[in-house]
Design an enzyme around this catalytic site. Structure first.
Site, PDB file in Angstrom:
ATOM      1  CG  ASP A 270      -1.653   1.247   1.468  1.00  0.00           C
ATOM      2  OD1 ASP A 270      -2.490   1.597   0.616  1.00  0.00           O
ATOM      3  OD2 ASP A 270      -1.404   1.901   2.500  1.00  0.00           O
ATOM      4  CD  GLU A 317      -1.972   2.620  -3.462  1.00  0.00           C
ATOM      5  OE1 GLU A 317      -1.994   3.485  -4.365  1.00  0.00           O
ATOM      6  OE2 GLU A 317      -1.843   2.897  -2.268  1.00  0.00           O
ATOM      7  CG  ASP A 370      -9.530   3.301  -0.926  1.00  0.00           C
ATOM      8  OD1 ASP A 370     -10.167   2.889   0.055  1.00  0.00           O
ATOM      9  OD2 ASP A 370      -8.294   3.404  -0.923  1.00  0.00           O
TER      10      ASP A 370
END
Length: 470
Positions: A270, A317, A370
């Protein structure tokens, strides 16, 4: 090599994804749930049906009630643990339940398990407050061997409870993972860039974080203001002390990834841009407006990860504000980055999100956890953005639009295409997984039993075959 089928674990949903490397298997979900039941079978023997039915587990089949689950599960788990102790006490201590597996597990995981179990026991002892608020400064700050042993003795039953729960979880998870592997399906999981301040990670190794002499953060994590948020995002996690981490070749990171490897076959890192440089916000600030970009470890950390984890696949990411330095880090790492189709038509986003410009070494998503669902995005997009999508993908109605989005990512040159189950089922904003920057109501969506029909599976397979992903 990124595997051809991925199981993305989340609250109540699974999703098989194909990427063109061989023939894809179609999971037998009834068999999968049966395996889950069998994995829980030994634990269930420690409980009666009446004990399970006496607790509330939530009434909405489409939404997870985390508050209710939090309250109920520990009652049931403590009851099961008490039954385990009573049934097996005196046979090899209190660990005769699957004795070989139990001892193997505790020995193989002692580098983190002892600290975690003691941390959780202390947290309960101090009224579930953050460890920074524990009354005893000796266990909160100094952590001498004598103090740790004192609390292990004082809180022995809770220490053993949380050790047992971890053993039970990993035993069940490994059975599920073995079943998925038997179908040639691998598991992808997320590695958040930061950890919570109130965690065993920070409590056990505070020297690895930017804390003062009282173990209080000096600066915290977040991202600066952008066109989506005028105040930025104040995450509040403690920042890493990369200078201390580098002394042993980033051993803390390698151990953390080792923990993730016990769960996943593919690890998504992430906020990968934070490895190149991260937004440091003074801990006293109320928003993320004022901060500064600080250089991160970059390829030093990436090289350590690649050297120590050569057989694990990673995804970077790389969304958000990307500088040329961040883009170069993604390229140098060799990890595939992420492309989100919903971003392609937003005039505020760079044009490299248009799918005809996606590099092969990237993962293409209709949308991520998201984002709104594709149907929700179509319903709420402004006129200019929606027109750009319709002109590019050639659709008129919402259903046709969802189908066009799915076909677009499947036909892209990316090595993997990811379609959330909400999009497979053409669900709207009511099924959105997460709304960044909000608290409550997130990560609660559950797929309705029976929603994944044979027709849905057949159509998904036909599209993957058409675009040569299976």
């Amino acid at each position: 090599m990124i595997p051809r089928l991925i199981f993305c674990p989340g609250p109540g949903q699974t999703i098989p994804i194909a990427n063109g490397k061989g023939a894809a298997a179609t999971p037998d979900y009834k068999a999968l749930y049966f395996e889950l039941f069998r994995a829980n079978e030994q634990a269930i023997r420690l409980l009666t049906a009446a004990q399970l039915k006496a607790e509330k587990w939530g009434d909405d089949p489409l939404s997870v009630d985390y508050g209710t689950l939090y309250t109920s599960r520990y009652k049931v788990l403590r009851t099961a643990y008490a039954a385990w102790r009573e049934k097996y006490a005196g046979l090899h201590g209190c660990a005769h339940y699957y004795p070989d597996d139990y001892y193997t597990f505790t020995l193989a995981n002692e580098d983190w398990l002892e600290d975690y179990a003691l941390y959780m026991a202390c947290k309960r002892h101090f009224g579930m407050r953050s460890w920074t608020e524990w009354d005893d400064a000796d266990i909160r700050l100094r952590r001498s061997p004598e103090v740790l042993e004192q609390y292990r003795t004082l809180l022995r039953e809770d220490v053993e409870l949380f050790t047992y729960l971890q053993f039970l979880f990993f035993r069940q998870w490994n059975r599920l993972r073995d079943y998925l592997h038997s179908l040639d399906i691998q598991v992808i999981g997320d590695l958040p860039i930061y950890v919570a301040m109130d965690s065993a990670d920070v409590w056990a190794e505070p020297e690895m974080f930017q804390l003062d002499e009282h173990n209080v953060p000096t600066e915290v994590s977040g991202v600066p203001p952008d066109c989506f948020s005028e105040d930025g995002q104040l995450w509040g996690n403690p920042l890493y002390n990369y200078e201390a981490m580098a002394k042993d070749g980033f051993g803390w990171w390698i151990r953390r990834i080792g923990g993730a490897q016990k769960l996943y076959d593919v690890i998504r890192i992430d906020h990968f841009r934070g490895i190149e440089s991260y937004w440091a916000i003074p801990a006293v600030n109320r928003t993320a407006r004022k901060g500064e970009w600080v250089k991160g470890p970059g390829m030093k950390l990436v090289n350590a990860i690649r050297k120590n984890c050569p057989d694990t696949d990673f995804i970077a990411e790389d969304l958000g504000f990307l500088t040329p330095e961040v883009q170069q880090l993604v390229i140098d790492s060799g990890f595939p980055g992420m492309k989100v189709l919903e971003f392609a038509f937003d005039p505020r986003e760079p044009s490299n999100y248009l799918p005809d410009r996606y590099p092969e070494n990237s993962i293409c998503y209709t949308g991520t956890h998201d984002n709104d669902t594709t149907a929700g995005w179509i319903a709420t997009a402004d006129e200019t953005t929606l027109k750009a999508a319709k002109d590019y993908l050639h659709f008129d109605s919402t259903d046709d639009g969802v189908e066009a989005f799915i076909r677009c990512v499947l036909s892209s040159p990316c090595c993997m295409a990811v379609v959330p189950m909400q999009d497979v089922l053409h669900l709207g904003s009511e099924a959105r997984m997460n709304l960044p920057g909000t608290i409550g109501g997130n990560w609660a969506w559950r797929m309705k039993p029976g929603a994944a029909t044979e027709d849905v599976a057949r159509h998904l397979r036909e599209m993957n075959q058409e675009y040569q992903r299976i």
